[in-house]
Design an enzyme around this catalytic site. Sequence first.
Site, PDB file in Angstrom:
ATOM      1  N   SER A 221       2.561  12.551  -5.784  1.00  0.00           N
ATOM      2  CA  SER A 221       2.850  11.171  -6.123  1.00  0.00           C
ATOM      3  C   SER A 221       1.609  10.504  -6.708  1.00  0.00           C
ATOM      4  O   SER A 221       0.499  10.975  -6.505  1.00  0.00           O
ATOM      5  CB  SER A 221       3.288  10.445  -4.854  1.00  0.00           C
ATOM      6  OG  SER A 221       4.068   9.332  -5.167  1.00  0.00           O
ATOM      7  N   GLU A 292      12.940  12.676 -11.185  1.00  0.00           N
ATOM      8  CA  GLU A 292      13.302  11.701 -10.154  1.00  0.00           C
ATOM      9  C   GLU A 292      12.131  10.781  -9.835  1.00  0.00           C
ATOM     10  O   GLU A 292      11.562  10.847  -8.768  1.00  0.00           O
ATOM     11  CB  GLU A 292      13.809  12.412  -8.905  1.00  0.00           C
ATOM     12  CG  GLU A 292      13.064  13.690  -8.608  1.00  0.00           C
ATOM     13  CD  GLU A 292      13.648  14.501  -7.478  1.00  0.00           C
ATOM     14  OE1 GLU A 292      14.882  14.555  -7.364  1.00  0.00           O
ATOM     15  OE2 GLU A 292      12.860  15.074  -6.727  1.00  0.00           O
ATOM     16  N   PRO A 293      11.824   9.885 -10.759  1.00  0.00           N
ATOM     17  CA  PRO A 293      10.747   8.926 -10.517  1.00  0.00           C
ATOM     18  C   PRO A 293      11.171   7.832  -9.533  1.00  0.00           C
ATOM     19  O   PRO A 293      12.325   7.404  -9.519  1.00  0.00           O
ATOM     20  CB  PRO A 293      10.509   8.322 -11.904  1.00  0.00           C
ATOM     21  CG  PRO A 293      11.829   8.426 -12.587  1.00  0.00           C
ATOM     22  CD  PRO A 293      12.463   9.695 -12.075  1.00  0.00           C
ATOM     23  N   GLY A 294      10.225   7.412  -8.708  1.00  0.00           N
ATOM     24  CA  GLY A 294      10.444   6.263  -7.829  1.00  0.00           C
ATOM     25  C   GLY A 294       9.481   5.166  -8.229  1.00  0.00           C
ATOM     26  O   GLY A 294       9.832   4.183  -8.883  1.00  0.00           O
ATOM     27  N   ARG A 332       0.042   0.449   2.450  1.00  0.00           N
ATOM     28  CA  ARG A 332      -0.632   1.441   1.605  1.00  0.00           C
ATOM     29  C   ARG A 332      -2.161   1.379   1.682  1.00  0.00           C
ATOM     30  O   ARG A 332      -2.809   2.426   1.719  1.00  0.00           O
ATOM     31  CB  ARG A 332      -0.157   1.337   0.144  1.00  0.00           C
ATOM     32  CG  ARG A 332       1.302   1.769  -0.026  1.00  0.00           C
ATOM     33  CD  ARG A 332       1.728   1.886  -1.486  1.00  0.00           C
ATOM     34  NE  ARG A 332       1.066   2.990  -2.144  1.00  0.00           N
ATOM     35  CZ  ARG A 332       0.056   2.868  -2.999  1.00  0.00           C
ATOM     36  NH1 ARG A 332      -0.409   1.677  -3.330  1.00  0.00           N
ATOM     37  NH2 ARG A 332      -0.501   3.928  -3.527  1.00  0.00           N
ATOM     38  N   TYR A 336      -3.578   4.880   2.737  1.00  0.00           N
ATOM     39  CA  TYR A 336      -4.178   5.695   1.678  1.00  0.00           C
ATOM     40  C   TYR A 336      -5.464   5.109   1.112  1.00  0.00           C
ATOM     41  O   TYR A 336      -6.000   5.643   0.143  1.00  0.00           O
ATOM     42  CB  TYR A 336      -3.204   5.858   0.493  1.00  0.00           C
ATOM     43  CG  TYR A 336      -1.769   6.138   0.846  1.00  0.00           C
ATOM     44  CD1 TYR A 336      -1.419   7.333   1.487  1.00  0.00           C
ATOM     45  CD2 TYR A 336      -0.758   5.244   0.518  1.00  0.00           C
ATOM     46  CE1 TYR A 336      -0.090   7.598   1.799  1.00  0.00           C
ATOM     47  CE2 TYR A 336       0.573   5.503   0.825  1.00  0.00           C
ATOM     48  CZ  TYR A 336       0.889   6.676   1.472  1.00  0.00           C
ATOM     49  OH  TYR A 336       2.197   6.942   1.780  1.00  0.00           O
ATOM     50  N   CYS A 363      -3.104  -7.883  14.448  1.00  0.00           N
ATOM     51  CA  CYS A 363      -4.196  -7.706  15.404  1.00  0.00           C
ATOM     52  C   CYS A 363      -4.848  -6.342  15.217  1.00  0.00           C
ATOM     53  O   CYS A 363      -4.810  -5.488  16.110  1.00  0.00           O
ATOM     54  CB  CYS A 363      -3.666  -7.856  16.820  1.00  0.00           C
ATOM     55  SG  CYS A 363      -2.901  -9.453  17.060  1.00  0.00           S
ATOM     56  N   GLU A 364      -5.419  -6.124  14.055  1.00  0.00           N
ATOM     57  CA  GLU A 364      -6.100  -4.869  13.704  1.00  0.00           C
ATOM     58  C   GLU A 364      -7.195  -5.223  12.722  1.00  0.00           C
ATOM     59  O   GLU A 364      -6.931  -5.915  11.739  1.00  0.00           O
ATOM     60  CB  GLU A 364      -5.172  -3.924  12.922  1.00  0.00           C
ATOM     61  CG  GLU A 364      -3.930  -3.467  13.598  1.00  0.00           C
ATOM     62  CD  GLU A 364      -4.148  -2.258  14.467  1.00  0.00           C
ATOM     63  OE1 GLU A 364      -5.129  -1.524  14.254  1.00  0.00           O
ATOM     64  OE2 GLU A 364      -3.331  -2.075  15.378  1.00  0.00           O
TER      65      GLU A 364
HETATM   66  C1  LIG Z   1       8.893  10.777  -3.106  1.00  0.00           C
HETATM   67  C2  LIG Z   1       9.683  11.675  -3.951  1.00  0.00           C
HETATM   68  C3  LIG Z   1       9.968  11.319  -5.269  1.00  0.00           C
HETATM   69  C4  LIG Z   1       9.440  10.072  -5.917  1.00  0.00           C
HETATM   70  O1  LIG Z   1       8.072  10.030  -5.975  1.00  0.00           O
HETATM   71  P1  LIG Z   1       7.351   8.869  -6.827  1.00  0.00           P
HETATM   72  O2  LIG Z   1       5.917   9.200  -6.669  1.00  0.00           O
HETATM   73  O3  LIG Z   1       7.712   7.581  -6.200  1.00  0.00           O
HETATM   74  O4  LIG Z   1       7.835   8.981  -8.219  1.00  0.00           O
HETATM   75  C5  LIG Z   1      10.751  12.160  -6.000  1.00  0.00           C
HETATM   76  N1  LIG Z   1      11.250  13.306  -5.486  1.00  0.00           N
HETATM   77  C6  LIG Z   1      11.000  13.676  -4.218  1.00  0.00           C
HETATM   78  C7  LIG Z   1      11.596  14.926  -3.694  1.00  0.00           C
HETATM   79  C8  LIG Z   1      10.203  12.880  -3.408  1.00  0.00           C
HETATM   80  O5  LIG Z   1       9.960  13.269  -2.157  1.00  0.00           O
END
Ligand SMILES: *Cc1c(COP(=O)(O)O)cnc(C)c1O
Length: 434
Positions: A221, A292-294, A332, A336, A363-364
């Site tokens: 990612s 499969e972008p998120g 995040r 990270y 409280c951290e």
């Molecule tokens: C998390 C994930 C994504 C999306 O990742 P991004 O970094 O948000 O694009 C796509 N496929 C799988 C299997 C994932 O676990």
Amino acid sequence: MAQVRDETGTPSEAGIGAHLLPLGAHADEEGRLVVGGVRVDDLAQEFGTPFFLYDEEHLRARCREIVAVFGRGAAFASKSFLTKAMARLAFEEGMTLDVSTGGELEVVLAAGVPGEHVILHGNNKSVAELRRAVDTGVGRIVVDSFDEIDRLDAIGELGETRLSIRVNPGVEAHTHEFIRTGQEDSKFGLSLASGEADRAIEALQDRFGDIADGAHAHIGSQILELSGFDREIEIIAPFIGRHGLREFVVGGGLGVAYLNDEFAPSLSHWAREIATACQRSGIDDRVAIGVEPGRAIVATAGMTCYRIGTIKAIAGYRTYVAVDGGMSDNPRPVLYGSGYEAFLARSVHTRRPWPVRVVGKHCESGDVIVSDGRLPEDTVVGDLLVTPVTGAYGFAMASNYNRVPRPPVIFVANGAARVVVRRESIEDLLRLEP
Ligand SMILES: *Cc1c(COP(=O)(O)O)cnc(C)c1O
């Protein structure tokens, strides 16, 4: 060339970079932030703070950009930002929906997305999750282990559901590099190098025949350097050929810019790179390629708006600017070490020479939102502080730590705002307890 850098950079003094704001954002003649035709200070007045704000047109534009290349082969990784409104939007714009748990599956189905346009992931799916997926006609299940093959076998008839195998190609992309790892280093997928992936697809094909026709991989990612994808495709191409597979999903992972001096490849650039690599690796034209972008769909569409409540100068050290949210709405930085920019909603383009640390109300000591932030020198208590590029893995990862109610999610478009998730109430916080 994509610029490559560590995630923990130092925000600059300049006003906020336009590439960190959604397409529908601009400053009005007085410098105030307007998104989707709505003034952000008006939203704060109406809905209170903090809140997540999304530019709906930006979300739609990002979906369209990737659908233009892959059609329904473009799946939205719903884990990055899932509400019914978002699932519906992605589906309307032509995307498939990726889910990785039974809970995500239920939200997507509740949004009205037909099962056939849903893909189920997960490295430890329960029998109940698998059965529910089959019963609701989920289009594809991505099988991640031999235990899962046994569970599917026990379920028996899979109806309309097709099967892919998740392959671990031994290419692990990190923020700014990729390193090759063996299957020992990942809980995901079946190793190509050890032959496990071959054994798994053969077992699936023996048991289920033609419906076991896909390969899937996901190398990481927040990837800004595209060569990891080329490497992944090159490594998996022979596997697709020797098992006669008809579908190959390259995964998600395309990164976004979080800081003024960061730049990320566009979705279409990424898509072209993938299409070219598939051709170069000799993948048959009849194999449907998917992604499969998120993050790359939703991150820049969203921002978080907080109100500053306390400003504390520690002589000889630094100034802490505390806002009314924190690690519960954006974990995040804690998880990270991620860097963000911050700016004031009343002065988008103003220079920000004042070094501050933006912290939350938890409280951290680690409850930091922007470790090395910069704000205008006239910043005062009561100002609205905005962190851009929080559209991915913010709301999705939000918690109730310290029993802080989760913020609402507001979509804006064409001068109108709609609440797609309301703010949590005290009743919500108490409702699970007898
Ligand atoms: C998390 C994930 C994504 C999306 O990742 P991004 O970094 O948000 O694009 C796509 N496929 C799988 C299997 C994932 O676990």
